[in-house]
Write a protein that holds these residues in place. Sequence first.
Motif, PDB file in Angstrom:
ATOM      1  N   TRP A   1      19.498 -15.510 102.352  1.00  0.00           N
ATOM      2  CA  TRP A   1      18.449 -14.760 101.648  1.00  0.00           C
ATOM      3  C   TRP A   1      18.771 -14.614 100.168  1.00  0.00           C
ATOM      4  O   TRP A   1      17.903 -14.802  99.324  1.00  0.00           O
ATOM      5  N   SER A   2      20.007 -14.307  99.826  1.00  0.00           N
ATOM      6  CA  SER A   2      20.341 -14.130  98.406  1.00  0.00           C
ATOM      7  C   SER A   2      20.190 -15.451  97.647  1.00  0.00           C
ATOM      8  O   SER A   2      19.763 -15.465  96.491  1.00  0.00           O
ATOM      9  N   GLY A   3      20.514 -16.579  98.279  1.00  0.00           N
ATOM     10  CA  GLY A   3      20.304 -17.882  97.649  1.00  0.00           C
ATOM     11  C   GLY A   3      18.830 -18.166  97.432  1.00  0.00           C
ATOM     12  O   GLY A   3      18.439 -18.737  96.404  1.00  0.00           O
ATOM     13  N   PHE A   4      17.998 -17.755  98.390  1.00  0.00           N
ATOM     14  CA  PHE A   4      16.553 -17.915  98.255  1.00  0.00           C
ATOM     15  C   PHE A   4      16.033 -17.116  97.063  1.00  0.00           C
ATOM     16  O   PHE A   4      15.309 -17.641  96.216  1.00  0.00           O
ATOM     17  N   VAL A   5      16.418 -15.851  96.983  1.00  0.00           N
ATOM     18  CA  VAL A   5      15.956 -14.993  95.884  1.00  0.00           C
ATOM     19  C   VAL A   5      16.433 -15.547  94.545  1.00  0.00           C
ATOM     20  O   VAL A   5      15.660 -15.626  93.590  1.00  0.00           O
ATOM     21  N   GLU A   6      17.675 -15.972  94.478  1.00  0.00           N
ATOM     22  CA  GLU A   6      18.208 -16.548  93.243  1.00  0.00           C
ATOM     23  C   GLU A   6      17.416 -17.800  92.839  1.00  0.00           C
ATOM     24  O   GLU A   6      17.107 -17.996  91.661  1.00  0.00           O
ATOM     25  N   ALA A   7      17.082 -18.644  93.791  1.00  0.00           N
ATOM     26  CA  ALA A   7      16.306 -19.855  93.493  1.00  0.00           C
ATOM     27  C   ALA A   7      14.914 -19.506  92.983  1.00  0.00           C
ATOM     28  O   ALA A   7      14.421 -20.131  92.038  1.00  0.00           O
ATOM     29  N   VAL A   8      14.266 -18.506  93.583  1.00  0.00           N
ATOM     30  CA  VAL A   8      12.934 -18.082  93.119  1.00  0.00           C
ATOM     31  C   VAL A   8      13.017 -17.621  91.667  1.00  0.00           C
ATOM     32  O   VAL A   8      12.170 -17.963  90.840  1.00  0.00           O
TER      33      VAL A   8
ATOM     34  N   PRO B   1     -14.443 -24.281  98.503  1.00  0.00           N
ATOM     35  CA  PRO B   1     -15.068 -24.512  97.199  1.00  0.00           C
ATOM     36  C   PRO B   1     -14.441 -23.608  96.140  1.00  0.00           C
ATOM     37  O   PRO B   1     -14.154 -22.450  96.406  1.00  0.00           O
ATOM     38  N   ASN B   2     -14.217 -24.152  94.972  1.00  0.00           N
ATOM     39  CA  ASN B   2     -13.636 -23.442  93.834  1.00  0.00           C
ATOM     40  C   ASN B   2     -12.191 -22.984  94.043  1.00  0.00           C
ATOM     41  O   ASN B   2     -11.675 -22.202  93.268  1.00  0.00           O
ATOM     42  N   VAL B   3     -11.548 -23.435  95.117  1.00  0.00           N
ATOM     43  CA  VAL B   3     -10.141 -23.093  95.353  1.00  0.00           C
ATOM     44  C   VAL B   3      -9.365 -24.392  95.517  1.00  0.00           C
ATOM     45  O   VAL B   3      -9.686 -25.204  96.383  1.00  0.00           O
ATOM     46  N   GLN B   4      -8.380 -24.595  94.659  1.00  0.00           N
ATOM     47  CA  GLN B   4      -7.535 -25.781  94.736  1.00  0.00           C
ATOM     48  C   GLN B   4      -6.114 -25.361  95.044  1.00  0.00           C
ATOM     49  O   GLN B   4      -5.650 -24.323  94.568  1.00  0.00           O
ATOM     50  N   LEU B   5      -5.436 -26.161  95.818  1.00  0.00           N
ATOM     51  CA  LEU B   5      -4.023 -25.947  96.103  1.00  0.00           C
ATOM     52  C   LEU B   5      -3.234 -26.996  95.339  1.00  0.00           C
ATOM     53  O   LEU B   5      -3.537 -28.179  95.419  1.00  0.00           O
ATOM     54  N   ARG B   6      -2.247 -26.553  94.562  1.00  0.00           N
ATOM     55  CA  ARG B   6      -1.366 -27.469  93.825  1.00  0.00           C
ATOM     56  C   ARG B   6       0.071 -27.133  94.208  1.00  0.00           C
ATOM     57  O   ARG B   6       0.379 -25.994  94.535  1.00  0.00           O
ATOM     58  N   SER B   7       0.927 -28.126  94.109  1.00  0.00           N
ATOM     59  CA  SER B   7       2.307 -27.883  94.524  1.00  0.00           C
ATOM     60  C   SER B   7       3.309 -28.229  93.434  1.00  0.00           C
ATOM     61  O   SER B   7       3.049 -29.051  92.561  1.00  0.00           O
ATOM     62  N   ILE B   8       4.442 -27.562  93.562  1.00  0.00           N
ATOM     63  CA  ILE B   8       5.632 -27.896  92.785  1.00  0.00           C
ATOM     64  C   ILE B   8       6.657 -28.415  93.792  1.00  0.00           C
ATOM     65  O   ILE B   8       6.511 -28.194  94.996  1.00  0.00           O
ATOM     66  N   PRO B   9       7.693 -29.116  93.327  1.00  0.00           N
ATOM     67  CA  PRO B   9       8.719 -29.599  94.263  1.00  0.00           C
ATOM     68  C   PRO B   9       9.380 -28.436  95.016  1.00  0.00           C
ATOM     69  O   PRO B   9       9.349 -27.288  94.584  1.00  0.00           O
ATOM     70  N   ASN B  10       9.989 -28.759  96.126  1.00  0.00           N
ATOM     71  CA  ASN B  10      10.701 -27.759  96.931  1.00  0.00           C
ATOM     72  C   ASN B  10      12.019 -27.384  96.261  1.00  0.00           C
ATOM     73  O   ASN B  10      13.087 -27.845  96.651  1.00  0.00           O
ATOM     74  N   VAL B  11      11.947 -26.538  95.258  1.00  0.00           N
ATOM     75  CA  VAL B  11      13.139 -26.129  94.513  1.00  0.00           C
ATOM     76  C   VAL B  11      13.786 -24.881  95.100  1.00  0.00           C
ATOM     77  O   VAL B  11      14.832 -24.446  94.623  1.00  0.00           O
ATOM     78  N   ILE B  12      13.164 -24.317  96.122  1.00  0.00           N
ATOM     79  CA  ILE B  12      13.724 -23.149  96.800  1.00  0.00           C
ATOM     80  C   ILE B  12      14.065 -23.543  98.233  1.00  0.00           C
ATOM     81  O   ILE B  12      13.538 -24.526  98.748  1.00  0.00           O
ATOM     82  N   PRO B  13      14.964 -22.801  98.889  1.00  0.00           N
ATOM     83  CA  PRO B  13      15.312 -23.145 100.272  1.00  0.00           C
ATOM     84  C   PRO B  13      14.081 -23.160 101.184  1.00  0.00           C
ATOM     85  O   PRO B  13      13.108 -22.438 100.955  1.00  0.00           O
ATOM     86  N   SER B  14      14.150 -23.959 102.212  1.00  0.00           N
ATOM     87  CA  SER B  14      13.046 -24.114 103.154  1.00  0.00           C
ATOM     88  C   SER B  14      12.674 -22.793 103.807  1.00  0.00           C
ATOM     89  O   SER B  14      13.539 -21.975 104.136  1.00  0.00           O
ATOM     90  N   GLU B  15      11.397 -22.621 104.024  1.00  0.00           N
ATOM     91  CA  GLU B  15      10.890 -21.460 104.748  1.00  0.00           C
ATOM     92  C   GLU B  15      11.511 -21.384 106.142  1.00  0.00           C
ATOM     93  O   GLU B  15      11.705 -20.308 106.680  1.00  0.00           O
ATOM     94  N   LEU B  16      11.836 -22.528 106.701  1.00  0.00           N
ATOM     95  CA  LEU B  16      12.347 -22.580 108.068  1.00  0.00           C
ATOM     96  C   LEU B  16      13.794 -22.128 108.188  1.00  0.00           C
ATOM     97  O   LEU B  16      14.260 -21.835 109.286  1.00  0.00           O
ATOM     98  N   SER B  17      14.516 -22.065 107.058  1.00  0.00           N
ATOM     99  CA  SER B  17      15.934 -21.670 107.130  1.00  0.00           C
ATOM    100  C   SER B  17      16.348 -20.664 106.066  1.00  0.00           C
ATOM    101  O   SER B  17      17.524 -20.363 105.956  1.00  0.00           O
ATOM    102  N   ARG B  18      15.420 -20.140 105.296  1.00  0.00           N
ATOM    103  CA  ARG B  18      15.807 -19.274 104.188  1.00  0.00           C
ATOM    104  C   ARG B  18      16.482 -17.981 104.628  1.00  0.00           C
ATOM    105  O   ARG B  18      17.262 -17.403 103.885  1.00  0.00           O
ATOM    106  N   ALA B  19      16.228 -17.506 105.830  1.00  0.00           N
ATOM    107  CA  ALA B  19      16.855 -16.276 106.305  1.00  0.00           C
ATOM    108  C   ALA B  19      18.369 -16.427 106.403  1.00  0.00           C
ATOM    109  O   ALA B  19      19.098 -15.438 106.299  1.00  0.00           O
ATOM    110  N   ALA B  20      18.847 -17.641 106.552  1.00  0.00           N
ATOM    111  CA  ALA B  20      20.285 -17.872 106.642  1.00  0.00           C
ATOM    112  C   ALA B  20      20.986 -17.618 105.315  1.00  0.00           C
ATOM    113  O   ALA B  20      22.189 -17.351 105.286  1.00  0.00           O
TER     114      ALA B  20
END
Length: 146
Positions: A55-62, A34-53
């Motif tokens: 890391w600098s690209g992930f940070v730059e995208a954020v 209650p009173n908490v909504q989740l909203r999303s934006i498109p996946n404009v950053i690398p996937s959580e499942l592969s971002r460690a490969a």
Amino acid sequence: MGLCLRLASQGALIIIVVTEEWLGFMTSAQEPLPNVQLRSIPNVIPSELSRAADWSGFVEAVYSMMDEPVDRLIDSIEPMVSVILADVFMPWVADVAKRRGIPVTWLFPMATTVFSVFYHFDILLSKGHFPANSSGKFSGLFSFIF
């Protein structure tokens, strides 16, 4: 999430903005709140499942790719956003909020020990504990562990 739940329990409407990927992770693991909504934006950053490969690209995208989709999402939220609570590692949020005249406050989502290191950094410097010894030799407890 704990902070959001506490604020929501006081009657605030909380909207958490995540990527579509994270929305999938979160909605599959939790019941609607209650009173908490989740909203999303498109996946404009690398996937959580592969971002460690890349890391600098992930940070730059954020830093460079999330502001526009968040900006558009804010336009679609009713009632109008009255305050933004943002992670300190997303400094572009200040510009998004300023354009709309929305107050912004920052959340530092790190352990208290990390905060303590930053807070007492001058002491670490004055005692010679920084920069760290990079000789590869450890002393005390660390030599036992390694």
